[in-house]
Design a protein around this motif. Structure first.
Motif, short mmCIF file in Angstrom:
data_model
loop_
_atom_site.label_atom_id
_atom_site.label_comp_id
_atom_site.label_asym_id
_atom_site.label_seq_id
_atom_site.Cartn_x
_atom_site.Cartn_y
_atom_site.Cartn_z
N LEU A 1 -2.30 -2.08 -7.60
CA LEU A 1 -1.18 -2.11 -6.42
C LEU A 1 -0.30 -3.25 -6.92
CD1 LEU A 1 -3.12 -1.06 -3.27
CD2 LEU A 1 -1.67 0.24 -4.93
N GLN A 2 0.73 -3.16 -6.32
CA GLN A 2 1.70 -4.07 -6.54
C GLN A 2 1.64 -5.26 -5.56
OE1 GLN A 2 6.56 -4.94 -5.73
NE2 GLN A 2 5.93 -2.72 -6.52
N TYR B 1 -8.17 -5.38 -2.68
CA TYR B 1 -7.07 -4.73 -1.80
C TYR B 1 -7.90 -3.32 -0.95
CZ TYR B 1 -5.89 -2.13 -5.86
OH TYR B 1 -5.96 -1.32 -6.90
N ASN C 1 -3.37 -5.93 -11.76
CA ASN C 1 -2.01 -5.72 -10.97
C ASN C 1 -0.81 -6.17 -11.38
OD1 ASN C 1 -4.23 -4.88 -8.89
ND2 ASN C 1 -4.51 -6.93 -8.80
N TYR D 1 -5.97 4.14 -1.45
CA TYR D 1 -5.74 4.13 -2.80
C TYR D 1 -7.15 3.57 -3.66
CZ TYR D 1 -3.32 3.17 -7.15
OH TYR D 1 -2.63 3.04 -8.38
N LEU E 1 0.79 -1.29 0.24
CA LEU E 1 -0.07 0.05 -0.16
C LEU E 1 0.83 1.44 0.00
CD1 LEU E 1 -2.78 -1.05 2.85
CD2 LEU E 1 -3.03 -1.10 0.09
#
Length: 432
Positions: A46-47, A407, A247, A38, A28
């Protein structure tokens, strides 16, 4: 679902959410030493924490095996795309043979249009939504010109009715029917990037086929966001990027779908390359292109191992989630809660400061609300960013907020609305 506008309620929903632990699978962002809420997964996901592990495995193969990595190791690069195909197929509703990771989105759109936009003197028109993402517009315009037609007459755009923000399905279908006999291709986005409208893909596909056209979709905003059944709907082809809801990192590898009904059609043109050649005899280096069976036969250049490794990491999280059905259930609840809270802000302000142009019906939208801010739109967006809420800005006055079920939490949604309420009160309340 009944909602309450308080933090305890949002936290209770998170406690009941079986997917909530997946939030810990992602990194995050933070800003000014504080975590960012986010809300921009519709632009860049996101990663995954596992992305580095998956990428390092391939970097280690490169380091220790060098060129032998194509055929040696745990995941030989020659066949690495096959590790992803089944996972991709589960996300878009296809068989593994019908999908393939390769290239980037607009490149794939062009490659697929080579095969599936086959205009004739009488049937040469393309029907698409007005306001499609610019890259799609440019690709279609250039394809039409490549075949010697004028985009002004060959491209038919379906626009919302006067005073409306989204398309009516009946207008899309009526336009297709009206051009029966002259439309070669119906090409829509699965979800419109600006409004967040989820189009009725089965109905569009059925109408396009009834009019004698090929039907394809750009699923950049749909794949990994909403449930898809490309095979069962009879869609001819589709392509998508992997860096939004899937992602796989900025500029991540794209994916294609080609319906198996087209596999035996040897008349299909394609821009061929070595990696699309028949796998068993590829290294004989012979002239005369023989395509590999299935969607793999549309590959051109050799497999992009590092980008695929990042995509692989995210796809395994989708598998852990149970793919799209449970994610869709949570997504609809998150987005509905956000809508409820925004409508409460309008009520407290005493006027419609925030007009949601994304469809109200949960079945006609994904994990996105596009919101017109009637007054001080850019100031409000900038204030949200300053208050650690990262959404997305679209000119002239639209804020896109995208709560992603992998997420984002209900508490995220609550705090987003709470900060928007505080900002609105500060900027829009007349000073005495």
């Amino acid at each position: 679902m009944f909602f309450e506008n308080n933090l305890a309620f949002a936290q209770s929903l998170d406690q009941q959410d079986p997917l909530h632990p997946l939030r810990d699978e992602f990194l995050l962002p933070s800003q000014h030493g504080a975590p960012v809420i986010y809300m921009c997964g519709n632009s860049l996901g996101l990663q995954p924490k596992s992305a580095r592990q998956y990428m390092d495995e391939q970097l280690n193969n490169w380091a220790h095996l060098a060129v032998e990595g194509w055929f040696e190791g745990k995941t030989p690069w020659m066949f690495y795309h096959k590790e992803l195909k089944g996972l991709m197929a589960a996300i878009v509703g296809a068989s593994a043979a019908e999908v393939c990771p390769m290239n980037t989105l607009t490149v794939n759109l062009h490659l697929l249009m080579v095969s599936f936009y086959r205009p004739t003197a009488t049937r040469f028109k393309i029907i698409m939504e007005a306001g499609a993402f610019p890259s799609d517009q440019y690709a279609v315009e250039s394809q039409v010109r490549f075949h010697g037609y004028d985009p002004k007459t060959a491209i038919i755009e379906v626009a919302p009715r006067s005073g409306e923000d989204t398309l009516r399905t009946e207008d899309i279908l009526a336009t297709i029917t009206r051009h029966d006999g002259e439309v070669a291709l119906v090409l829509f986005g699965g979800i419109n990037y600006f409004t967040g409208q989820f189009f009725d893909m089965p109905a569009i596909t059925k109408a396009g086929h009834a009019a004698g056209a090929i039907v394809g979709f750009d699923l950049a905003h749909a794949a990994g966001n909403v449930p898809l059944e490309l095979h069962n709907w009879g869609v001819d082809f589709a392509c998508w990027c992997s860096y939004k809801y899937q992602n796989a990192g900025p500029g991540g590898i794209s994916g294609i779908f080609v319906h198996e009904k087209h596999f035996p059609d040897t008349s299909l043109d394609r821009f061929a390359g070595w990696w699309g050649y028949q796998e068993q005899t590829r290294f004989r280096m012979q002239k005369g292109f023989i395509p590999e069976a299935g969607a793999d036969g549309w590959q051109v250049s050799c497999t992009q191992v590092i980008p695929m490794s990042l995509y692989h990491a995210s796809l395994k999280i989708f598998e852990k989630a149970g793919f799209m059905a449970p994610l869709r259930q949570k997504s609809q609840a998150l987005t509905a809660y956000l809508q409820f809270l925004i409508e409460a802000i309008n009520k407290d302000l005493g006027f419609e400061q925030y007009k949601i142009i994304t469809p109200v019906s949960e079945s006609a939208r994904g994990a996105q609300l596009s919101i017109i801010a009637q007054h001080k739109a850019k100031e409000i967006f900038q204030a949200l960013v300053a208050h650690n809420v990262l959404g997305d800005w679209r000119e002239p006055n639209v804020i896109r907020l995208s709560p992603v079920p992998l997420y984002n939490s209900f508490e995220d949604v609550f705090h987003t609305a709470a900060r928007l309420r505080e900002i609105s009160t500060t900027l829009l309340t007349p000073k005495q």
